[in-house]
Design an enzyme around this catalytic site. Structure first.
Site, PDB file in Angstrom:
ATOM      1  N   LYS A 105       0.469 -16.810   6.707  1.00 54.66           N
ATOM      2  CA  LYS A 105      -0.747 -17.130   7.453  1.00 54.66           C
ATOM      3  C   LYS A 105      -0.906 -18.638   7.462  1.00 54.66           C
ATOM      4  CE  LYS A 105      -2.854 -12.742   6.140  1.00 54.66           C
ATOM      5  NZ  LYS A 105      -3.799 -12.041   5.239  1.00 54.66           N
TER       6      LYS A 105
ATOM      7  N   LYS B 256      -4.855  -0.055   4.455  1.00 53.69           N
ATOM      8  CA  LYS B 256      -5.357  -0.586   3.200  1.00 53.69           C
ATOM      9  C   LYS B 256      -5.386   0.541   2.166  1.00 53.69           C
ATOM     10  CE  LYS B 256      -6.353  -4.805   4.628  1.00 53.69           C
ATOM     11  NZ  LYS B 256      -5.795  -6.041   4.042  1.00 53.69           N
TER      12      LYS B 256
ATOM     13  N   SER C 281      -3.965  -3.681  11.693  1.00 53.65           N
ATOM     14  CA  SER C 281      -4.373  -3.440  10.313  1.00 53.65           C
ATOM     15  C   SER C 281      -5.653  -2.611  10.327  1.00 53.65           C
ATOM     16  CB  SER C 281      -4.612  -4.772   9.591  1.00 53.65           C
ATOM     17  OG  SER C 281      -5.014  -4.560   8.260  1.00 53.65           O
TER      18      SER C 281
ATOM     19  N   ASP D 277       1.649 -11.820   0.056  1.00 51.92           N
ATOM     20  CA  ASP D 277       0.645 -12.403   0.961  1.00 51.92           C
ATOM     21  C   ASP D 277      -0.152 -13.437   0.185  1.00 51.92           C
ATOM     22  OD1 ASP D 277      -1.423 -12.984   2.716  1.00 51.92           O
ATOM     23  OD2 ASP D 277      -2.202 -10.959   2.822  1.00 51.92           O
TER      24      ASP D 277
ATOM     25  N   GLU E  71       2.471  -4.355   0.656  1.00 53.24           N
ATOM     26  CA  GLU E  71       2.004  -5.741   0.660  1.00 53.24           C
ATOM     27  C   GLU E  71       1.102  -6.024  -0.535  1.00 53.24           C
ATOM     28  OE1 GLU E  71      -0.214  -8.917   3.670  1.00 53.24           O
ATOM     29  OE2 GLU E  71       0.048  -6.828   4.266  1.00 53.24           O
TER      30      GLU E  71
END
Length: 357
Positions: free
Chosen positions: A251, A152, A124, A227, A202
């Site tokens: 996560k 991002k 990422s 997420d 995302e």
């Protein structure tokens, strides 16, 4: 711990991570380790490092030590009387899982039902100062062997950014992460991303809006990945029922621990929902737990479990997490598979709290 490079998202800039390492010690002196993964401010979830401390110290530990437990899965029910605070719960529960696996002399990833010792990983990349700088970073990460790149994005720094990346790297597996930076009224901007053959977009919209994500997914060719929206097993069922996404980033800390991950993975398998393991810019203990989670069968996309040296000059585990040819080999040792580097832990520590039953 200071990051080697600041990490910039639509929410802001992260330059260091303050966290607690949870060490659980049994009557035989065997230790298990967990890590709090919240940030110092509640930009990602409502939890922070200090609320984690309060909840663990004042509420969770007293519940944990009230009576003996036979298996870590019992902790979930014991902690039910405390609402939310999933990251605090996960830090304690994962430490007990590590301890339990060590007592059973079994790698944690096998104990929780994992089937893969070799984990494909991506990387990422935060927002950079320029597109030129971003392309240099991507090239370096691809040279390191990472199998997927996540960018991002935020309004004003999206379509043209991705266009330049695709022009430079036309065939790489590429995804973007918006961290809830967009609204449904930005549909035309998000639809322009369809032309770039992305693996996923995302969390484009608000973290608590399943209905608008469902509406957006119907109007996009690119799969949506949720997420921040997914905190519970119930959230997963809601997302699937409404068609809010095709992919879920799981996560362990955000969903409250390993037992909940296993429940989600079972449901996702039954409903053909793709899973992958995201990262929390965590240190070595949290990263080791993420690797164990990523070994589960329905986690089929490369995770964000990048190498230790992608983040830190020095990690708190030995050996550090290494990536070779885009893969991490989980050590075949009891528990999380990595030893906590006591010297490094002492070096970075600013406080130690001892709680006895």
């Amino acid at each position: 711990m200071e990051y080697k490079h600041p990490f910039v998202t639509s929410f802001g800039r992260v330059e260091h991570k303050d966290f607690y390492i949870i060490e659980v010690i049994d009557e035989d002196g065997v230790s298990g380790f967990g890590e709090t993964e919240a940030f110092t401010t509640p930009w990602y979830t409502e939890e922070t490092t200090e609320t984690n401390r309060h909840v663990i110290e004042k509420l969770l530990v007293p519940l944990l030590v009230a009576t003996p437990i036979a298996h870590p899965e019992e902790i979930t029910e014991r902690f039910q009387k405390i609402r939310r605070n999933n990251m605090a719960k996960a830090a304690v529960e994962s430490a007990v899982w590590d301890l339990f696996a060590k007592k059973k002399k079994q790698p944690l990833y096998q104990m929780i039902g994992g089937t893969k010792q070799v984990i494909d990983v991506g990387v990422s990349i935060g927002l950079q100062t320029s597109t030129h700088q971003l392309l240099k970073v991507i090239e370096a990460k691809l040279s390191d062997g990472y199998k997927r790149v996540k960018l991002k994005i935020k309004p004003g720094n999206d379509v043209e950014l991705v266009r330049e990346v695709r022009r430079a790297f036309p065939t790489i597996d590429l995804m973007v992460d918006a961290n809830s930076a967009y609204k449904l009224s930005d549909l035309k901007i998000l639809q322009q991303l369809d032309q770039f053959s992305l693996q996923m977009i995302e969390q484009p919209l608000a973290n608590d809006d399943f209905v608008e994500h469902a509406s957006l997914q119907k109007q996009l060719q690119t799969p949506i990945c949720l997420d921040e929206s997914i905190h519970t097993y119930s959230d997963v069922k809601t997302a699937v029922a409404l068609g809010s996404c095709q992919i879920i980033n799981v996560k362990m800390s955000r969903v409250g621990g390993i037992k909940h991950v296993k429940e989600i993975e079972k449901y996702a398998t039954e409903h053909n929902i793709t899973l992958w393991c995201g990262g929390m810019l965590e240190a070595g203990v949290g990263r080791a737990h993420s690797l164990a989670v990523a070994s589960l069968g329905q986690f089929t996309l490369p995770g964000d479990t990048a190498a230790s040296d992608n983040y830190w000059h020095r990690d708190i585990i030995a050996p550090a997490v290494h990536v070779k040819n885009g893969q991490v080999h989980i050590p075949n040792k009891p528990g999380i598979g990595y030893e906590v580097d006591r010297e490094a832990l002492e070096y970075f520590s600013i406080e130690k709290i001892v709680l006895n039953n």
